[in-house]
Enzyme design. Sequence first.
Site: not given
Length: 282
Positions: A74, A247
């Site tokens: 990321k 999640g």
Amino acid sequence: MPAQQLGLHLSRAGVLARPVAHSLSPLLHRAAYAALGLTGWTYEPIDCGAEELAGLVRASPPDWVGYSISRPGKEAALALADEVGERAGAAGAANTLVRRADGGWRADNTDVAGLAVALGEGLDVGRLPQREVVILGAGATARSAVVALAYLGVTAVTVAVRDASRTADLIATAEPLGIAVSSVSVADPGGFDPGAVVISTLPPTAADALSVRTWSTDTVVLDVVYAPWPTELAAAVRAAGGMAIGGARLLLHQAAEQVWLMTGRPAPLAAMAAALDTAVRP
């Protein structure tokens, strides 16, 4: 701006991660393409570490519309981008790369929106600024959670980590957003209120030790883990009468926004949720 609105005629996308075999992003995006009638579109899982990411993306043929980015890339995705969206810039991490009309790449962070929407499914977010909010972990997803919480009006968070020195990047994210950060040891049973709103950004099994804590009926936990589900933490909170959000909800909502960014079409949320239910219960 979505790639299709820029006049591009691209049809390939994928997720970059290591490991990538467990990723449910292909399931979600392919379900979206099918529901939207995008028969020429493909979405592939690609094993890619952070050090390889820039080279792979920059060498992508012009028919690649974008990438979803998972661990560990990321920060690397953010660094290679020619344009950085507000959410990605604030979080210091990108989970989405979208091809621009000039062939460059725009970084975005749809985890921010996914976290906010998933929290809204489990509690009254209008009251969130009046509650203690705890983030477990201090990595890229934790920073995305801080940005989402800032959008929801939160002005203070407690970060539970093993090593307080690891919170420097998270504090650097929080301060410009007007969020004060205090840190506690994740091993300290008295470190935060058992009735807090807890966002666990830890990898699978890393939060299991917290299942022995005393929780309450007021506890709300959003655990970014979606498999196995429920996690030991989520099961313990539910056993105490609290609420646990899986999640899978975050995964669904962040993927829905990625579909819009990459295709220019509103995401078919119902079709994506149905596909997700075949793999994991949110």
